[in-house]
Design an enzyme around this catalytic site. Structure first.
Site, mmCIF file in Angstrom:
data_model
loop_
_atom_site.group_PDB
_atom_site.id
_atom_site.type_symbol
_atom_site.label_atom_id
_atom_site.label_comp_id
_atom_site.label_asym_id
_atom_site.label_seq_id
_atom_site.Cartn_x
_atom_site.Cartn_y
_atom_site.Cartn_z
ATOM 1 C CE LYS A 12 22.867 -11.261 -0.930
ATOM 2 N NZ LYS A 12 22.493 -11.865 0.353
ATOM 3 C CG ASP A 68 19.224 -11.388 5.997
ATOM 4 O OD1 ASP A 68 19.119 -12.151 5.028
ATOM 5 O OD2 ASP A 68 18.236 -10.944 6.600
ATOM 6 C CB THR A 69 20.339 -7.292 2.103
ATOM 7 O OG1 THR A 69 21.754 -7.322 2.166
ATOM 8 C CG2 THR A 69 19.903 -5.949 1.532
ATOM 9 C CG PHE A 148 20.924 -8.904 -7.084
ATOM 10 C CD1 PHE A 148 22.123 -8.210 -7.036
ATOM 11 C CD2 PHE A 148 20.387 -9.384 -5.893
ATOM 12 C CE1 PHE A 148 22.768 -7.992 -5.823
ATOM 13 C CE2 PHE A 148 21.036 -9.171 -4.680
ATOM 14 C CZ PHE A 148 22.227 -8.472 -4.648
ATOM 15 N N GLY A 149 17.548 -8.356 -7.471
ATOM 16 C CA GLY A 149 16.595 -8.045 -6.405
ATOM 17 C C GLY A 149 15.772 -6.802 -6.697
ATOM 18 C CE1 TYR A 150 11.300 -5.867 -3.106
ATOM 19 C CE2 TYR A 150 13.190 -7.077 -2.243
ATOM 20 C CZ TYR A 150 11.824 -6.898 -2.346
ATOM 21 O OH TYR A 150 10.968 -7.749 -1.675
ATOM 22 C CG ASP A 151 19.966 -3.596 -7.461
ATOM 23 O OD1 ASP A 151 19.905 -3.110 -6.314
ATOM 24 O OD2 ASP A 151 20.904 -4.307 -7.840
ATOM 25 C CE LYS A 171 23.559 -2.960 -5.585
ATOM 26 N NZ LYS A 171 22.979 -4.286 -5.779
ATOM 27 C CG HIS A 176 22.598 -2.062 0.722
ATOM 28 N ND1 HIS A 176 22.392 -1.482 -0.510
ATOM 29 C CD2 HIS A 176 22.333 -3.373 0.550
ATOM 30 C CE1 HIS A 176 22.000 -2.390 -1.378
ATOM 31 N NE2 HIS A 176 21.965 -3.557 -0.755
HETATM 32 P P1 IMP Z 1 19.252 -11.505 1.234
HETATM 33 O O1 IMP Z 1 20.387 -10.659 1.671
HETATM 34 O O2 IMP Z 1 19.657 -12.510 0.194
HETATM 35 O O3 IMP Z 1 18.484 -12.116 2.347
HETATM 36 O O4 IMP Z 1 18.302 -10.525 0.451
HETATM 37 C C1 IMP Z 1 16.977 -10.293 0.829
HETATM 38 C C2 IMP Z 1 16.212 -9.713 -0.325
HETATM 39 O O5 IMP Z 1 16.724 -8.426 -0.643
HETATM 40 C C3 IMP Z 1 16.243 -10.509 -1.624
HETATM 41 O O6 IMP Z 1 14.976 -10.392 -2.223
HETATM 42 C C4 IMP Z 1 17.294 -9.848 -2.449
HETATM 43 O O7 IMP Z 1 17.034 -9.978 -3.828
HETATM 44 C C5 IMP Z 1 17.166 -8.409 -1.992
HETATM 45 N N1 IMP Z 1 18.463 -7.750 -2.051
HETATM 46 C C6 IMP Z 1 19.571 -8.036 -1.324
HETATM 47 N N2 IMP Z 1 20.576 -7.229 -1.675
HETATM 48 C C7 IMP Z 1 20.092 -6.403 -2.642
HETATM 49 C C8 IMP Z 1 20.667 -5.362 -3.421
HETATM 50 O O8 IMP Z 1 21.835 -5.001 -3.313
HETATM 51 N N3 IMP Z 1 19.842 -4.775 -4.300
HETATM 52 C C9 IMP Z 1 18.544 -5.128 -4.473
HETATM 53 N N4 IMP Z 1 17.964 -6.101 -3.785
HETATM 54 C C10 IMP Z 1 18.741 -6.739 -2.879
#
Ligand code: IMP
Length: 190
Positions: A12, A68-69, A148-151, A171, A176
Protein backbone atom coordinates in the site's frame (compact mmCIF):
# COMPACT_ATOMS: atom_id res chain seq x y z
CA UNK A 1 4.55 18.58 4.10
CA UNK A 2 5.11 15.50 6.24
CA UNK A 3 2.40 12.92 6.70
CA UNK A 4 2.26 9.53 8.32
CA UNK A 5 0.36 6.82 6.47
CA UNK A 6 -1.04 4.60 9.24
CA UNK A 7 -0.07 1.30 7.66
CA UNK A 8 2.62 -1.32 7.90
CA UNK A 9 1.62 -2.73 4.49
CA UNK A 10 4.53 -2.08 2.10
CA UNK A 11 2.37 -2.77 -0.98
CA UNK A 12 0.00 0.00 0.00
CA UNK A 13 2.83 2.38 0.88
CA UNK A 14 4.43 1.72 -2.51
CA UNK A 15 1.12 2.22 -4.34
CA UNK A 16 0.41 5.49 -2.56
CA UNK A 17 3.97 6.86 -2.83
CA UNK A 18 3.86 6.40 -6.59
CA UNK A 19 0.74 8.60 -6.72
CA UNK A 20 1.67 11.37 -4.30
CA UNK A 21 3.72 14.41 -5.44
CA UNK A 22 7.30 14.39 -4.18
CA UNK A 23 6.82 17.53 -2.04
CA UNK A 24 4.48 15.54 0.22
CA UNK A 25 6.72 13.30 2.29
CA UNK A 26 4.93 10.10 3.31
CA UNK A 27 6.25 7.71 5.94
CA UNK A 28 4.65 4.59 7.30
CA UNK A 29 4.26 3.39 10.89
CA UNK A 30 7.65 1.69 10.88
CA UNK A 31 9.22 5.16 10.78
CA UNK A 32 7.61 5.75 14.20
CA UNK A 33 8.90 2.38 15.42
CA UNK A 34 5.25 1.32 15.63
CA UNK A 35 4.95 -2.33 14.62
CA UNK A 36 1.63 -3.31 16.22
CA UNK A 37 -1.63 -4.02 14.38
CA UNK A 38 -4.13 -1.22 14.95
CA UNK A 39 -7.48 -2.83 15.87
CA UNK A 40 -10.06 -2.93 13.06
CA UNK A 41 -13.15 -3.71 15.11
CA UNK A 42 -15.59 -1.12 13.80
CA UNK A 43 -18.70 -2.08 11.82
CA UNK A 44 -17.93 -0.11 8.66
CA UNK A 45 -14.98 0.57 6.37
CA UNK A 46 -15.30 4.30 7.05
CA UNK A 47 -15.31 3.87 10.83
CA UNK A 48 -12.23 1.61 10.69
CA UNK A 49 -10.31 4.22 8.68
CA UNK A 50 -11.28 6.97 11.14
CA UNK A 51 -10.39 4.78 14.13
CA UNK A 52 -6.92 4.00 12.74
CA UNK A 53 -6.13 7.66 11.97
CA UNK A 54 -7.34 8.80 15.40
CA UNK A 55 -5.39 6.02 17.12
CA UNK A 56 -2.09 7.27 15.67
CA UNK A 57 -2.98 10.95 16.01
CA UNK A 58 -3.80 10.50 19.70
CA UNK A 59 -0.61 8.55 20.35
CA UNK A 60 1.88 10.73 18.45
CA UNK A 61 0.07 14.05 17.88
CA UNK A 62 1.19 13.95 14.24
CA UNK A 63 -0.62 14.60 10.94
CA UNK A 64 -1.77 11.23 9.70
CA UNK A 65 -4.02 9.43 7.26
CA UNK A 66 -5.33 5.87 7.36
CA UNK A 67 -7.18 3.83 4.79
CA UNK A 68 -9.51 0.93 5.02
CA UNK A 69 -10.66 -1.15 2.11
CA UNK A 70 -13.29 -3.78 1.61
CA UNK A 71 -14.56 -5.91 -1.22
CA UNK A 72 -18.36 -5.80 -1.41
CA UNK A 73 -19.99 -8.66 -3.33
CA UNK A 74 -23.56 -8.05 -4.48
CA UNK A 75 -24.76 -11.69 -4.37
CA UNK A 76 -23.43 -12.00 -0.81
CA UNK A 77 -25.26 -8.91 0.44
CA UNK A 78 -22.09 -6.85 0.53
CA UNK A 79 -19.88 -9.49 2.15
CA UNK A 80 -16.99 -9.68 2.93
CA UNK A 81 -17.06 -5.85 3.18
CA UNK A 82 -15.66 -4.61 6.47
CA UNK A 83 -14.59 -8.20 7.22
CA UNK A 84 -12.49 -8.54 4.04
CA UNK A 85 -9.17 -8.94 5.87
CA UNK A 86 -10.42 -11.69 8.14
CA UNK A 87 -13.10 -13.29 5.98
CA UNK A 88 -11.78 -16.85 6.37
CA UNK A 89 -11.37 -16.53 10.14
CA UNK A 90 -8.61 -15.61 12.55
CA UNK A 91 -5.83 -17.66 10.94
CA UNK A 92 -6.70 -16.46 7.44
CA UNK A 93 -4.52 -15.20 4.63
CA UNK A 94 -5.33 -13.83 1.19
CA UNK A 95 -5.51 -17.30 -0.37
CA UNK A 96 -7.91 -18.63 2.24
CA UNK A 97 -10.05 -15.48 1.95
CA UNK A 98 -10.25 -15.85 -1.84
CA UNK A 99 -11.02 -19.56 -1.63
CA UNK A 100 -13.88 -18.92 0.79
CA UNK A 101 -15.27 -16.19 -1.45
CA UNK A 102 -15.08 -18.34 -4.59
CA UNK A 103 -16.75 -21.20 -2.73
CA UNK A 104 -19.58 -18.96 -1.51
CA UNK A 105 -20.13 -17.78 -5.08
CA UNK A 106 -20.08 -21.24 -6.69
CA UNK A 107 -23.83 -21.36 -7.34
CA UNK A 108 -24.25 -17.61 -8.00
CA UNK A 109 -24.76 -16.15 -11.47
CA UNK A 110 -24.38 -12.58 -10.23
CA UNK A 111 -20.62 -12.00 -9.89
CA UNK A 112 -20.83 -8.21 -9.44
CA UNK A 113 -18.55 -6.72 -6.79
CA UNK A 114 -16.86 -3.48 -5.89
CA UNK A 115 -13.79 -2.43 -4.00
CA UNK A 116 -14.29 0.49 -1.68
CA UNK A 117 -11.55 2.49 0.00
CA UNK A 118 -12.07 5.20 2.57
CA UNK A 119 -9.18 7.43 3.59
CA UNK A 120 -9.44 9.35 6.86
CA UNK A 121 -7.02 12.27 7.21
CA UNK A 122 -6.34 14.12 10.43
CA UNK A 123 -4.62 17.37 9.63
CA UNK A 124 -4.04 19.92 12.37
CA UNK A 125 -6.64 18.20 14.52
CA UNK A 126 -9.40 18.27 11.85
CA UNK A 127 -10.87 15.11 10.30
CA UNK A 128 -11.45 14.74 6.54
CA UNK A 129 -12.69 11.69 4.58
CA UNK A 130 -12.16 10.62 0.95
CA UNK A 131 -13.84 7.67 -0.80
CA UNK A 132 -12.94 5.64 -3.89
CA UNK A 133 -15.02 2.88 -5.47
CA UNK A 134 -14.27 0.62 -8.44
CA UNK A 135 -16.89 -1.73 -9.81
CA UNK A 136 -16.16 -5.10 -11.35
CA UNK A 137 -16.81 -8.83 -11.24
CA UNK A 138 -15.43 -11.83 -9.37
CA UNK A 139 -13.69 -14.46 -11.50
CA UNK A 140 -14.33 -18.21 -11.24
CA UNK A 141 -10.69 -18.89 -10.41
CA UNK A 142 -7.53 -16.96 -9.50
CA UNK A 143 -5.70 -15.17 -12.30
CA UNK A 144 -2.33 -13.38 -12.19
CA UNK A 145 0.37 -13.03 -9.58
CA UNK A 146 0.86 -9.30 -9.09
CA UNK A 147 -0.81 -7.04 -6.52
CA UNK A 148 -2.11 -8.44 -3.25
CA UNK A 149 -5.23 -9.38 -1.32
CA UNK A 150 -8.22 -10.19 -3.54
CA UNK A 151 -6.53 -8.87 -6.72
CA UNK A 152 -6.36 -12.31 -8.46
CA UNK A 153 -10.15 -12.74 -8.39
CA UNK A 154 -11.31 -9.21 -9.23
CA UNK A 155 -11.82 -7.99 -12.79
CA UNK A 156 -12.49 -4.26 -12.97
CA UNK A 157 -15.35 -3.10 -15.21
CA UNK A 158 -14.25 -2.58 -18.82
CA UNK A 159 -11.32 -5.04 -18.62
CA UNK A 160 -10.85 -8.78 -19.14
CA UNK A 161 -7.93 -9.28 -16.80
CA UNK A 162 -7.77 -9.40 -13.03
CA UNK A 163 -6.11 -6.72 -10.91
CA UNK A 164 -3.32 -9.26 -10.32
CA UNK A 165 -2.53 -9.07 -14.05
CA UNK A 166 -2.16 -5.26 -13.95
CA UNK A 167 1.18 -3.53 -13.37
CA UNK A 168 1.24 -1.19 -10.34
CA UNK A 169 0.97 1.80 -12.66
CA UNK A 170 -1.99 0.32 -14.55
CA UNK A 171 -3.75 -0.55 -11.30
CA UNK A 172 -3.04 2.92 -9.95
CA UNK A 173 -4.72 4.39 -13.02
CA UNK A 174 -8.12 3.03 -12.02
CA UNK A 175 -8.10 1.51 -8.54
CA UNK A 176 -10.41 2.30 -5.61
CA UNK A 177 -7.41 3.39 -3.54
CA UNK A 178 -6.06 5.66 -6.28
CA UNK A 179 -9.47 7.35 -6.64
CA UNK A 180 -9.51 8.06 -2.90
CA UNK A 181 -5.82 9.09 -2.92
CA UNK A 182 -6.37 11.49 -5.82
CA UNK A 183 -9.14 13.15 -3.81
CA UNK A 184 -6.73 13.36 -0.85
CA UNK A 185 -3.99 14.88 -3.05
CA UNK A 186 -6.34 17.46 -4.57
CA UNK A 187 -7.36 18.45 -1.06
CA UNK A 188 -3.75 18.71 0.16
CA UNK A 189 -2.75 20.82 -2.85
CA UNK A 190 -5.36 23.50 -2.06
P1 IMP B 1 -7.33 -3.19 4.57
O1 IMP B 1 -7.47 -1.94 3.79
O2 IMP B 1 -5.89 -3.53 4.85
O3 IMP B 1 -8.18 -3.25 5.79
O4 IMP B 1 -7.78 -4.34 3.59
C1 IMP B 1 -8.85 -5.20 3.87
C2 IMP B 1 -8.75 -6.43 3.02
O5 IMP B 1 -8.92 -6.08 1.65
C3 IMP B 1 -7.43 -7.19 3.09
O6 IMP B 1 -7.74 -8.56 3.00
C4 IMP B 1 -6.66 -6.74 1.90
O7 IMP B 1 -5.78 -7.73 1.43
C5 IMP B 1 -7.78 -6.47 0.91
N1 IMP B 1 -7.40 -5.38 0.02
C6 IMP B 1 -7.18 -4.08 0.34
N2 IMP B 1 -6.84 -3.38 -0.74
C7 IMP B 1 -6.84 -4.26 -1.78
C8 IMP B 1 -6.55 -4.13 -3.17
O8 IMP B 1 -6.20 -3.08 -3.70
N3 IMP B 1 -6.67 -5.26 -3.89
C9 IMP B 1 -7.04 -6.45 -3.37
N4 IMP B 1 -7.32 -6.63 -2.08
C10 IMP B 1 -7.21 -5.53 -1.30
Amino acid sequence: MNLIFATGNLNKLQEIKSLIPKDININDLNSLNFYEEIPENENSIEKNAVFKAKFIYNKYNINVFADDTGLEVEALNGEPGVFSARYAGKECDSNKNMEKLLKNLLDKKNRKASFKTVIALILDNKLYKFEGIVNGTITNFKKGNKGFGYDPIFIPEGYEKSFAEFSINEKNGISHRSIAVKKLINFLKK
